[in-house]
Design a protein around this motif. Structure first.
Motif, PDB file in Angstrom:
ATOM      1  N   GLY A  70       0.884  -1.060   0.040  1.00  0.00           N
ATOM      2  CA  GLY A  70      -0.163   0.079  -0.115  1.00  0.00           C
ATOM      3  C   GLY A  70       0.604   1.296  -0.062  1.00  0.00           C
ATOM      4  O   GLY A  70       1.805   1.352   0.906  1.00  0.00           O
ATOM      5  N   ALA A  71       0.844   2.093  -0.970  1.00  0.00           N
ATOM      6  CA  ALA A  71       1.811   3.078  -1.034  1.00  0.00           C
ATOM      7  C   ALA A  71       0.897   4.317  -1.575  1.00  0.00           C
ATOM      8  O   ALA A  71      -0.045   4.457  -1.993  1.00  0.00           O
ATOM      9  CB  ALA A  71       2.651   2.827  -2.308  1.00  0.00           C
ATOM     10  N   VAL A  72       1.577   5.619  -1.194  1.00  0.00           N
ATOM     11  CA  VAL A  72       1.031   6.846  -1.794  1.00  0.00           C
ATOM     12  C   VAL A  72       1.000   6.806  -3.358  1.00  0.00           C
ATOM     13  O   VAL A  72       2.058   6.342  -3.973  1.00  0.00           O
ATOM     14  CB  VAL A  72       1.581   8.082  -1.029  1.00  0.00           C
ATOM     15  CG1 VAL A  72       1.708   8.100   0.609  1.00  0.00           C
ATOM     16  CG2 VAL A  72       3.209   7.923  -1.430  1.00  0.00           C
ATOM     17  N   GLY A  73       0.253   7.628  -3.643  1.00  0.00           N
ATOM     18  CA  GLY A  73       0.216   7.506  -5.164  1.00  0.00           C
ATOM     19  C   GLY A  73       0.749   9.017  -5.619  1.00  0.00           C
ATOM     20  O   GLY A  73       1.223   9.707  -5.198  1.00  0.00           O
ATOM     21  N   PRO A  74       0.459   9.099  -7.107  1.00  0.00           N
ATOM     22  CA  PRO A  74      -0.218   8.315  -8.034  1.00  0.00           C
ATOM     23  C   PRO A  74       0.320   6.971  -8.440  1.00  0.00           C
ATOM     24  O   PRO A  74       1.665   6.946  -8.459  1.00  0.00           O
ATOM     25  CB  PRO A  74      -0.570   9.159  -9.340  1.00  0.00           C
ATOM     26  CG  PRO A  74       0.623  10.039  -9.216  1.00  0.00           C
ATOM     27  CD  PRO A  74       0.911  10.298  -7.746  1.00  0.00           C
ATOM     28  N   ALA A 123       0.552  -2.370 -13.573  1.00  0.00           N
ATOM     29  CA  ALA A 123       1.963  -2.611 -13.672  1.00  0.00           C
ATOM     30  C   ALA A 123       2.513  -2.462 -12.462  1.00  0.00           C
ATOM     31  O   ALA A 123       3.881  -2.746 -12.739  1.00  0.00           O
ATOM     32  CB  ALA A 123       2.378  -1.255 -14.841  1.00  0.00           C
ATOM     33  N   GLY A 124       2.123  -2.054 -11.488  1.00  0.00           N
ATOM     34  CA  GLY A 124       2.838  -2.177 -10.076  1.00  0.00           C
ATOM     35  C   GLY A 124       3.956  -1.095 -10.044  1.00  0.00           C
ATOM     36  O   GLY A 124       5.086  -1.206  -9.438  1.00  0.00           O
ATOM     37  N   CYS A 181       6.718  -3.491  -7.517  1.00  0.00           N
ATOM     38  CA  CYS A 181       6.331  -4.855  -7.693  1.00  0.00           C
ATOM     39  C   CYS A 181       7.642  -5.638  -8.175  1.00  0.00           C
ATOM     40  O   CYS A 181       7.913  -6.877  -7.680  1.00  0.00           O
ATOM     41  CB  CYS A 181       5.182  -5.122  -8.276  1.00  0.00           C
ATOM     42  SG  CYS A 181       3.548  -4.405  -7.273  1.00  0.00           S
ATOM     43  N   LYS A 182       8.069  -5.200  -9.261  1.00  0.00           N
ATOM     44  CA  LYS A 182       9.058  -6.197 -10.034  1.00  0.00           C
ATOM     45  C   LYS A 182      10.272  -5.911  -9.078  1.00  0.00           C
ATOM     46  O   LYS A 182      10.893  -7.021  -8.980  1.00  0.00           O
ATOM     47  CB  LYS A 182       9.250  -5.348 -11.431  1.00  0.00           C
ATOM     48  CG  LYS A 182      10.606  -6.109 -12.056  1.00  0.00           C
ATOM     49  CD  LYS A 182      10.615  -5.299 -13.492  1.00  0.00           C
ATOM     50  CE  LYS A 182      11.736  -5.990 -14.280  1.00  0.00           C
ATOM     51  NZ  LYS A 182      12.086  -5.243 -15.533  1.00  0.00           N
ATOM     52  N   LEU A 183      10.619  -4.870  -8.414  1.00  0.00           N
ATOM     53  CA  LEU A 183      11.887  -5.048  -7.774  1.00  0.00           C
ATOM     54  C   LEU A 183      11.642  -5.744  -6.573  1.00  0.00           C
ATOM     55  O   LEU A 183      12.849  -6.435  -6.191  1.00  0.00           O
ATOM     56  CB  LEU A 183      12.175  -3.261  -7.231  1.00  0.00           C
ATOM     57  CG  LEU A 183      12.455  -2.529  -8.287  1.00  0.00           C
ATOM     58  CD1 LEU A 183      12.461  -1.020  -7.729  1.00  0.00           C
ATOM     59  CD2 LEU A 183      13.587  -2.676  -9.038  1.00  0.00           C
ATOM     60  N   ILE A 184      10.705  -5.741  -5.952  1.00  0.00           N
ATOM     61  CA  ILE A 184      10.384  -6.590  -4.612  1.00  0.00           C
ATOM     62  C   ILE A 184      10.434  -8.169  -4.978  1.00  0.00           C
ATOM     63  O   ILE A 184      11.105  -8.882  -4.465  1.00  0.00           O
ATOM     64  CB  ILE A 184       9.248  -6.297  -4.074  1.00  0.00           C
ATOM     65  CG1 ILE A 184       8.961  -4.987  -3.422  1.00  0.00           C
ATOM     66  CG2 ILE A 184       8.639  -7.446  -3.113  1.00  0.00           C
ATOM     67  CD1 ILE A 184       9.760  -4.979  -2.096  1.00  0.00           C
ATOM     68  N   GLU A 185       9.873  -8.459  -6.232  1.00  0.00           N
ATOM     69  CA  GLU A 185       9.747  -9.944  -6.744  1.00  0.00           C
ATOM     70  C   GLU A 185      11.255 -10.232  -7.021  1.00  0.00           C
ATOM     71  O   GLU A 185      11.663 -11.369  -6.772  1.00  0.00           O
ATOM     72  CB  GLU A 185       8.860  -9.974  -7.765  1.00  0.00           C
ATOM     73  CG  GLU A 185       7.461  -9.862  -7.468  1.00  0.00           C
ATOM     74  CD  GLU A 185       6.188  -9.847  -8.590  1.00  0.00           C
ATOM     75  OE1 GLU A 185       7.092  -9.827  -9.802  1.00  0.00           O
ATOM     76  OE2 GLU A 185       5.239  -9.689  -8.360  1.00  0.00           O
ATOM     77  N   ASP A 208      -1.408  -1.405  -4.279  1.00  0.00           N
ATOM     78  CA  ASP A 208      -2.671  -0.375  -4.577  1.00  0.00           C
ATOM     79  C   ASP A 208      -2.343   0.878  -3.520  1.00  0.00           C
ATOM     80  O   ASP A 208      -1.529   0.715  -2.879  1.00  0.00           O
ATOM     81  CB  ASP A 208      -3.762  -1.343  -4.053  1.00  0.00           C
ATOM     82  CG  ASP A 208      -4.964  -0.714  -4.392  1.00  0.00           C
ATOM     83  OD1 ASP A 208      -4.942   0.327  -4.799  1.00  0.00           O
ATOM     84  OD2 ASP A 208      -6.128  -1.339  -4.038  1.00  0.00           O
ATOM     85  N   ASN A 209      -3.208   1.753  -3.697  1.00  0.00           N
ATOM     86  CA  ASN A 209      -3.062   2.867  -3.111  1.00  0.00           C
ATOM     87  C   ASN A 209      -3.143   2.655  -1.515  1.00  0.00           C
ATOM     88  O   ASN A 209      -4.084   1.844  -1.100  1.00  0.00           O
ATOM     89  CB  ASN A 209      -4.138   4.072  -3.680  1.00  0.00           C
ATOM     90  CG  ASN A 209      -4.021   5.318  -3.062  1.00  0.00           C
ATOM     91  OD1 ASN A 209      -4.108   5.616  -1.814  1.00  0.00           O
ATOM     92  ND2 ASN A 209      -4.117   6.278  -3.932  1.00  0.00           N
ATOM     93  N   GLY A 210      -2.447   3.199  -0.705  1.00  0.00           N
ATOM     94  CA  GLY A 210      -2.382   3.004   0.601  1.00  0.00           C
ATOM     95  C   GLY A 210      -3.927   3.359   1.268  1.00  0.00           C
ATOM     96  O   GLY A 210      -4.098   2.658   2.253  1.00  0.00           O
ATOM     97  N   ALA A 211      -4.632   4.330   0.933  1.00  0.00           N
ATOM     98  CA  ALA A 211      -5.961   4.618   1.442  1.00  0.00           C
ATOM     99  C   ALA A 211      -6.763   3.557   1.084  1.00  0.00           C
ATOM    100  O   ALA A 211      -7.588   2.889   2.048  1.00  0.00           O
ATOM    101  CB  ALA A 211      -6.384   5.685   0.698  1.00  0.00           C
ATOM    102  N   ASN A 212      -6.602   2.584  -0.018  1.00  0.00           N
ATOM    103  CA  ASN A 212      -7.643   1.578  -0.388  1.00  0.00           C
ATOM    104  C   ASN A 212      -7.019   0.469   0.564  1.00  0.00           C
ATOM    105  O   ASN A 212      -8.000  -0.310   1.276  1.00  0.00           O
ATOM    106  CB  ASN A 212      -7.407   1.100  -1.919  1.00  0.00           C
ATOM    107  CG  ASN A 212      -7.960   2.078  -2.709  1.00  0.00           C
ATOM    108  OD1 ASN A 212      -8.778   2.921  -2.363  1.00  0.00           O
ATOM    109  ND2 ASN A 212      -7.223   2.180  -3.965  1.00  0.00           N
ATOM    110  N   THR A 213      -5.874   0.004   0.701  1.00  0.00           N
ATOM    111  CA  THR A 213      -5.415  -0.914   1.728  1.00  0.00           C
ATOM    112  C   THR A 213      -5.908  -0.586   3.111  1.00  0.00           C
ATOM    113  O   THR A 213      -6.039  -1.474   4.006  1.00  0.00           O
ATOM    114  CB  THR A 213      -4.017  -1.437   1.573  1.00  0.00           C
ATOM    115  OG1 THR A 213      -3.189  -0.372   2.065  1.00  0.00           O
ATOM    116  CG2 THR A 213      -3.787  -1.519  -0.054  1.00  0.00           C
ATOM    117  N   ALA A 214      -5.916   0.741   3.708  1.00  0.00           N
ATOM    118  CA  ALA A 214      -6.048   0.968   5.095  1.00  0.00           C
ATOM    119  C   ALA A 214      -7.498   0.739   5.008  1.00  0.00           C
ATOM    120  O   ALA A 214      -8.063   0.361   6.175  1.00  0.00           O
ATOM    121  CB  ALA A 214      -5.900   2.421   5.199  1.00  0.00           C
ATOM    122  N   LEU A 215      -8.581   1.221   4.124  1.00  0.00           N
ATOM    123  CA  LEU A 215      -9.777   0.527   4.496  1.00  0.00           C
ATOM    124  C   LEU A 215     -10.280  -1.005   4.411  1.00  0.00           C
ATOM    125  O   LEU A 215     -11.053  -1.129   5.034  1.00  0.00           O
ATOM    126  CB  LEU A 215     -10.716   1.564   3.045  1.00  0.00           C
ATOM    127  CG  LEU A 215     -12.270   1.243   3.176  1.00  0.00           C
ATOM    128  CD1 LEU A 215     -12.588   1.731   4.439  1.00  0.00           C
ATOM    129  CD2 LEU A 215     -12.770   2.062   2.046  1.00  0.00           C
TER     130      LEU A 215
END
Length: 399
Positions: A146-150, A155-156, A175-179, A189-196
């Motif tokens: 969950g990250a700040v956007g945009p 595409a991650g 996402c590619k770097l983590i993988e 996804d947006n951090g606000a979405n995952t917070a909800l």
């Protein structure tokens, strides 16, 4: 035949999620919730048991016959990581299948925390947590971010966020770097979405279907949930709620922002600018440390004055809270949520800020009191983004 198989898989996943949400449950509790035959229910339960996704959990009370067997999900079947990427700090959590937090750690996002250094920090922390809990990488089913956007969710990629202390946070394929670095499937996804998502899970006993989340801090972020699902638009632009116009002839915070937009009244930068402006005009009592130059007034200093119950500083924050209340009323009158969760440093700056925003929102809510939404600071609070990110991966898991 394929449609039948797909429907069966969907029912199986729905059954698994229902067991997870209810904690412990019997077949008798589940049957009224699914339009399937008893034989189908028995077969799906047996499959979940044989795959060790669920386990037996004792017996329920008898209704005159044999005591029913209770089932619950197997919390150790697999594990998830949830990662929050914010402007001032990041949070990494390790969760079991029941979304119980096993470890949560944070680190500051200072001017040295470039994407490259961030990935190394995350990888080191993940490996350390795996070692601490005696887990292999194969036991991890995914890492939600969950990250700040945009953002470009598909595409991650984190696109071009504002106010990151470190340089380089533009078009970052996180996402590619983590993988590549860690070897775990990632989703963004947006951090606000995952917070909800996280707060909805924490409040699952209330069975809330329609929720609104608003974060008021460095920027304004929001998320909506309808019928238990996050409402995504065609684009994911950070701070869009901040561009809601609440005063047509008002100021704007940034060169590209709307005039009279909510962010010009309700944000850390807006409060700093207002305090600096009033100090230059000779406003007495705004800060007790008179040696501070107006241009040097920062949010942390204002928070210190607020903690001292400085009445002039308090009124500065309450003006911002009243504007937030108008913005909330606009959202409420459009969406009519059951519950509004408020978070962020402004919400937590002073209890009067929170109460004032709610009072103004309610006073301007249409159909009140026949329609009365519930307000909350949430249950998970600072852990909501990371928890919801892990839950996002859990929901995407194939069963």
């Amino acid at each position: 035949m394929m449609d039948i198989a797909l429907n069966r898989l969907t029912t199986k996943k729905a059954l698994y999620e229902r067991i997870a949400k209810q904690g412990t449950v019997s077949k008798g509790d589940l049957m009224p919730l699914f339009d399937i035959k008893t034989s189908t229910m028995n077969r799906l339960i047996d499959e979940l048991l044989s795959e060790k996704l669920i386990i037996e959990s004792g017996f329920g009370p008898s209704n005159g016959g044999r005591k029913p067997i209770l089932f619950r999900i197997n919390p150790s079947w697999g594990y998830f990581f949830g990662l929050e990427i914010s402007r001032f700090y990041s949070t990494l959590g390790l969760y079991d299948m029941a979304m119980n937090p096993m470890s949560i750690t944070r680190w500051r996002m200072d001017e040295d925390m470039t994407p490259e250094k961030f990935i190394k920090q995350a990888a080191t922390t993940i490996r350390s947590l795996l070692l601490d809990h005696k887990l292999t990488i194969e036991r991890i089913k995914g890492i939600g971010i969950g990250a700040v956007g945009p953002l470009d969710r598909d595409a991650g990629i984190i696109l071009n966020p504002l106010y990151f202390p470190a340089k380089g946070w533009m078009n970052v394929p996180i996402c590619k770097l983590i993988e590549e670095q860690i070897g775990i499937m990632a989703k963004l996804d947006n951090g606000a979405n995952t917070a909800l998502l996280g707060e909805n899970w924490a409040m699952r006993e209330s069975q809330l279907q329609h929720m609104l989340y608003v974060h008021a801090g460095v920027s304004l972020r929001s998320s909506m949930m309808s019928y238990g699902h996050i409402v995504h638009g065609s684009v994911d632009r950070e701070g869009s709620i901040g561009q809601m116009i609440i005063q047509t002839d008002g100021p704007r915070l940034h060169d590209k922002g709307n005039y009279g937009a909510l962010e010009a009244y309700v944000s850390v930068q807006a409060i700093e600018r207002k305090a600096q402006s009033e100090a230059k005009l000779g406003r007495v009592g705004l800060i007790s440390r008179s040696a501070v130059r107006p241009e040097d007034i920062r949010y942390d200093l204002l928070l210190s004055e607020l903690a001292l119950e400085n009445p002039v500083t308090l009124e500065l924050f309450l003006k911002s809270a009243r504007h937030l209340g108008i913005g909330l009323a606009n959202l409420i009158n459009i969406f009519h949520p059951e519950c509004i969760v408020l978070g962020g440093t402004l919400i937590n700056s002073h209890e009067s800020f929170y109460r004032t925003a709610i009072e103004v929102a309610i006073d301007n809510t249409y159909h009140y009191p026949e329609y009365t939404p519930h307000f909350s600071k949430g249950i998970l609070r600072e852990d909501a983004v990371a928890t919801g990110a892990a839950l996002m991966m859990w929901r995407d898991m194939s069963v």
